[in-house]
Write an enzyme that holds these catalytic residues in place. Sequence first.
Site, PDB file in Angstrom:
ATOM      1  N   ASP A  88       0.752  -1.190   0.042  1.00 28.40           N
ATOM      2  CA  ASP A  88      -0.092  -0.158   0.056  1.00 28.40           C
ATOM      3  C   ASP A  88       0.633   1.421   0.031  1.00 28.40           C
ATOM      4  O   ASP A  88       1.817   1.324   0.542  1.00 28.40           O
ATOM      5  CB  ASP A  88      -1.069   0.119   1.399  1.00 28.40           C
ATOM      6  CG  ASP A  88      -1.958  -1.033   1.214  1.00 28.40           C
ATOM      7  OD1 ASP A  88      -2.132  -1.768   0.174  1.00 28.40           O
ATOM      8  OD2 ASP A  88      -2.515  -1.272   2.383  1.00 28.40           O
ATOM      9  N   TYR A 147      -3.715  -2.563  -5.739  1.00 29.17           N
ATOM     10  CA  TYR A 147      -4.481  -3.665  -5.299  1.00 29.17           C
ATOM     11  C   TYR A 147      -5.861  -3.607  -5.926  1.00 29.17           C
ATOM     12  O   TYR A 147      -6.323  -4.474  -6.419  1.00 29.17           O
ATOM     13  CB  TYR A 147      -4.323  -3.683  -3.653  1.00 29.17           C
ATOM     14  CG  TYR A 147      -5.166  -4.619  -2.951  1.00 29.17           C
ATOM     15  CD1 TYR A 147      -4.460  -6.067  -2.886  1.00 29.17           C
ATOM     16  CD2 TYR A 147      -6.545  -4.703  -2.629  1.00 29.17           C
ATOM     17  CE1 TYR A 147      -5.234  -6.972  -2.189  1.00 29.17           C
ATOM     18  CE2 TYR A 147      -7.168  -5.670  -2.017  1.00 29.17           C
ATOM     19  CZ  TYR A 147      -6.637  -6.941  -1.829  1.00 29.17           C
ATOM     20  OH  TYR A 147      -7.186  -7.693  -1.136  1.00 29.17           O
ATOM     21  N   PRO A 177     -14.261 -10.526  -0.488  1.00 32.94           N
ATOM     22  CA  PRO A 177     -14.273 -10.434   0.932  1.00 32.94           C
ATOM     23  C   PRO A 177     -14.198  -9.294   1.306  1.00 32.94           C
ATOM     24  O   PRO A 177     -13.560  -8.468   0.516  1.00 32.94           O
ATOM     25  CB  PRO A 177     -13.009 -11.496   1.427  1.00 32.94           C
ATOM     26  CG  PRO A 177     -12.600 -12.262   0.302  1.00 32.94           C
ATOM     27  CD  PRO A 177     -13.136 -11.656  -0.910  1.00 32.94           C
TER      28      PRO A 177
HETATM   29  N1  LIG Z   1      -7.543 -10.361   4.806  1.00 30.93           N
HETATM   30  C1  LIG Z   1      -8.769  -9.731   4.249  1.00 30.93           C
HETATM   31  O1  LIG Z   1      -9.315  -8.716   4.757  1.00 30.93           O
HETATM   32  C2  LIG Z   1      -8.628  -9.921   2.710  1.00 30.93           C
HETATM   33  C3  LIG Z   1     -10.224  -9.111   2.141  1.00 30.93           C
HETATM   34  C4  LIG Z   1     -10.267  -9.037   0.765  1.00 30.93           C
HETATM   35  C5  LIG Z   1      -9.734  -9.994   0.022  1.00 30.93           C
HETATM   36  N2  LIG Z   1      -8.406 -10.554   0.515  1.00 30.93           N
HETATM   37  C6  LIG Z   1      -7.836 -11.572  -0.587  1.00 30.93           C
HETATM   38  O2  LIG Z   1      -7.478 -12.818   0.100  1.00 30.93           O
HETATM   39  C7  LIG Z   1      -6.598 -13.389  -0.291  1.00 30.93           C
HETATM   40  C8  LIG Z   1      -6.011 -14.047   0.895  1.00 30.93           C
HETATM   41  O3  LIG Z   1      -5.563 -13.080   1.938  1.00 30.93           O
HETATM   42  P1  LIG Z   1      -5.183 -13.111   3.380  1.00 30.93           P
HETATM   43  O4  LIG Z   1      -5.560 -12.176   4.184  1.00 30.93           O
HETATM   44  O5  LIG Z   1      -5.489 -14.554   3.770  1.00 30.93           O
HETATM   45  O6  LIG Z   1      -3.423 -13.270   3.228  1.00 30.93           O
HETATM   46  P2  LIG Z   1      -2.283 -13.587   4.087  1.00 30.93           P
HETATM   47  O7  LIG Z   1      -2.762 -13.917   5.442  1.00 30.93           O
HETATM   48  O8  LIG Z   1      -1.204 -12.483   3.926  1.00 30.93           O
HETATM   49  O9  LIG Z   1      -1.752 -14.989   3.238  1.00 30.93           O
HETATM   50  C9  LIG Z   1      -1.483 -14.746   1.914  1.00 30.93           C
HETATM   51  C10 LIG Z   1      -1.121 -16.310   1.484  1.00 30.93           C
HETATM   52  O10 LIG Z   1      -0.663 -15.980   0.296  1.00 30.93           O
HETATM   53  C11 LIG Z   1       0.790 -16.698  -0.298  1.00 30.93           C
HETATM   54  N3  LIG Z   1       1.288 -15.921  -1.017  1.00 30.93           N
HETATM   55  C12 LIG Z   1       1.646 -14.454  -1.354  1.00 30.93           C
HETATM   56  N4  LIG Z   1       2.258 -14.176  -2.379  1.00 30.93           N
HETATM   57  C13 LIG Z   1       2.155 -15.298  -3.289  1.00 30.93           C
HETATM   58  C14 LIG Z   1       2.892 -15.937  -4.471  1.00 30.93           C
HETATM   59  N5  LIG Z   1       3.566 -14.947  -5.040  1.00 30.93           N
HETATM   60  N6  LIG Z   1       3.135 -16.893  -4.717  1.00 30.93           N
HETATM   61  C15 LIG Z   1       2.281 -18.031  -3.870  1.00 30.93           C
HETATM   62  N7  LIG Z   1       1.614 -17.645  -2.623  1.00 30.93           N
HETATM   63  C16 LIG Z   1       1.736 -16.416  -2.247  1.00 30.93           C
HETATM   64  C17 LIG Z   1       1.352 -16.587   1.070  1.00 30.93           C
HETATM   65  O11 LIG Z   1       2.634 -17.396   1.115  1.00 30.93           O
HETATM   66  P3  LIG Z   1       3.573 -17.211   2.357  1.00 30.93           P
HETATM   67  O12 LIG Z   1       2.846 -17.636   3.721  1.00 30.93           O
HETATM   68  O13 LIG Z   1       4.666 -18.028   1.737  1.00 30.93           O
HETATM   69  O14 LIG Z   1       3.873 -15.864   2.337  1.00 30.93           O
HETATM   70  C18 LIG Z   1       0.114 -16.714   2.237  1.00 30.93           C
HETATM   71  O15 LIG Z   1       0.055 -18.154   2.197  1.00 30.93           O
HETATM   72  C19 LIG Z   1      -5.616 -12.471  -0.973  1.00 30.93           C
HETATM   73  O16 LIG Z   1      -5.851 -12.557  -2.314  1.00 30.93           O
HETATM   74  C20 LIG Z   1      -6.405 -11.198  -0.402  1.00 30.93           C
HETATM   75  O17 LIG Z   1      -6.020 -10.285  -1.272  1.00 30.93           O
HETATM   76  C21 LIG Z   1      -8.320 -10.656   1.887  1.00 30.93           C
END
Ligand SMILES: NC(=O)c1ccc[n+]([C@@H]2O[C@H](COP(=O)([O-])OP(=O)(O)OC[C@H]3O[C@@H](n4cnc5c(N)ncnc54)[C@H](OP(=O)(O)O)[C@@H]3O)[C@@H](O)[C@H]2O)c1
Length: 241
Positions: A88, A147, A177
Site C-alpha cells: 500500500d 491492489y 471478501p
Molecule cells: N484479509 C482480508 O481482509 C482480505 C480481504 C479481501 C480480500 N483478501 C484476499 O484474500 C486472499 C488471502 O488473503 P489473506 O488475508 O489470507 O492473506 P495472508 O494471510 O497474507 O496470506 C497470504 C497467502 O498467500 C501466499 N502468497 C503470497 N504471495 C504469493 C505468491 N507470489 N505465490 C504463492 N503464494 C503467495 C502466502 O504465502 P507465504 O505464507 O509463503 O507468504 C500466504 O500463504 C488474498 O488474495 C487477499 O487479497 C483478503
Amino acid sequence: MSKVAIVTGGTRGIGGAVSKALKEAGYSVAANYAGNDAAAEAFRAETGIPVFKWDVSSYEACAEGIARVEAELGPLAVLVNNAGITRDAMFHKMTAEQWTAVINTNLNGLFNMTRPAWEGMRERRFGRVINISSINGQKGQAGQVNYSAAKAGDIGFTKALAQEGARVGITVNAICPGYIGTDMVRAIDEKVLNERILPQIPVGRLGEPEEIARTVLFLASDDAGFITGATMTVNGGQYFA
Ligand SMILES: NC(=O)c1ccc[n+]([C@@H]2O[C@H](COP(=O)([O-])OP(=O)(O)OC[C@H]3O[C@@H](n4cnc5c(N)ncnc54)[C@H](OP(=O)(O)O)[C@@H]3O)[C@@H](O)[C@H]2O)c1
C-alpha cells in the site's frame, strides 16, 4: 476417488481456512505458498495437508507446480486462486515496484495458474475455478490503487472466462471478501482499523477466514453447477455491488 483441489496461498489466513474446509469435505488438497517455510511446515504438521512452494507470479513455476501436484495427487478439479499481497501507498508515493509486485501476484497469478490448469479441465469436462478478489476491487480504496486495479481485473477475468468454461462443465466465480481477520488485516494500524474501518462494517466485526472458506466450499460443490461468472460479496454489509 476424492477430487483434487489446489489452493494458492493455502497455508495461512483465508487460504489456510479454505484448505482445511476442503480437506474436511473430502477433497485431496494441495496447499501452495510463496516463501514462509516455517508457517507452511507448521500448517502441514497441524493438518496433514501437503504443501507446495512456488511463486504464482511466475508462469513457468505455476505450470511446473500444477504438474507436480497432479503427478502426486491426480487430475485437478478445483482451483482456488487465493494468493495475494498488498503493497500500500498513496498514488503520489507509489513506486513502480509496488505497482508491479501487486499486479504480478494478484492479477497475473490468475492467468499463470488457470491457463496451465484449463486444458485438463476442458478435456475432463469438469472444473471449478474460484478467484479470491476483494471488496476493494469493487469499490476502490485510497492507498491501494495497485491492489484495487488487480482485484477489479480478477472480476473481469472471472466474467470472461466463465463464458468460455460454461459449455465444457467448468464454472468460474469470484468471491469478494470484506475485511477478514488475517495477517493482511492485522498489518493495518490498530487505530485506523478501530476508528475508520470497523465503523464502516454494518455487522460490527471483521469476518472470519472460515466464512470465506464456507463460500468456497459451496462454489466448489456439485450443488453450485448453475452458478458461473458470479461475484459473491462476503463483507458484513459494507458494500453492495
Ligand atoms: N484479509 C482480508 O481482509 C482480505 C480481504 C479481501 C480480500 N483478501 C484476499 O484474500 C486472499 C488471502 O488473503 P489473506 O488475508 O489470507 O492473506 P495472508 O494471510 O497474507 O496470506 C497470504 C497467502 O498467500 C501466499 N502468497 C503470497 N504471495 C504469493 C505468491 N507470489 N505465490 C504463492 N503464494 C503467495 C502466502 O504465502 P507465504 O505464507 O509463503 O507468504 C500466504 O500463504 C488474498 O488474495 C487477499 O487479497 C483478503
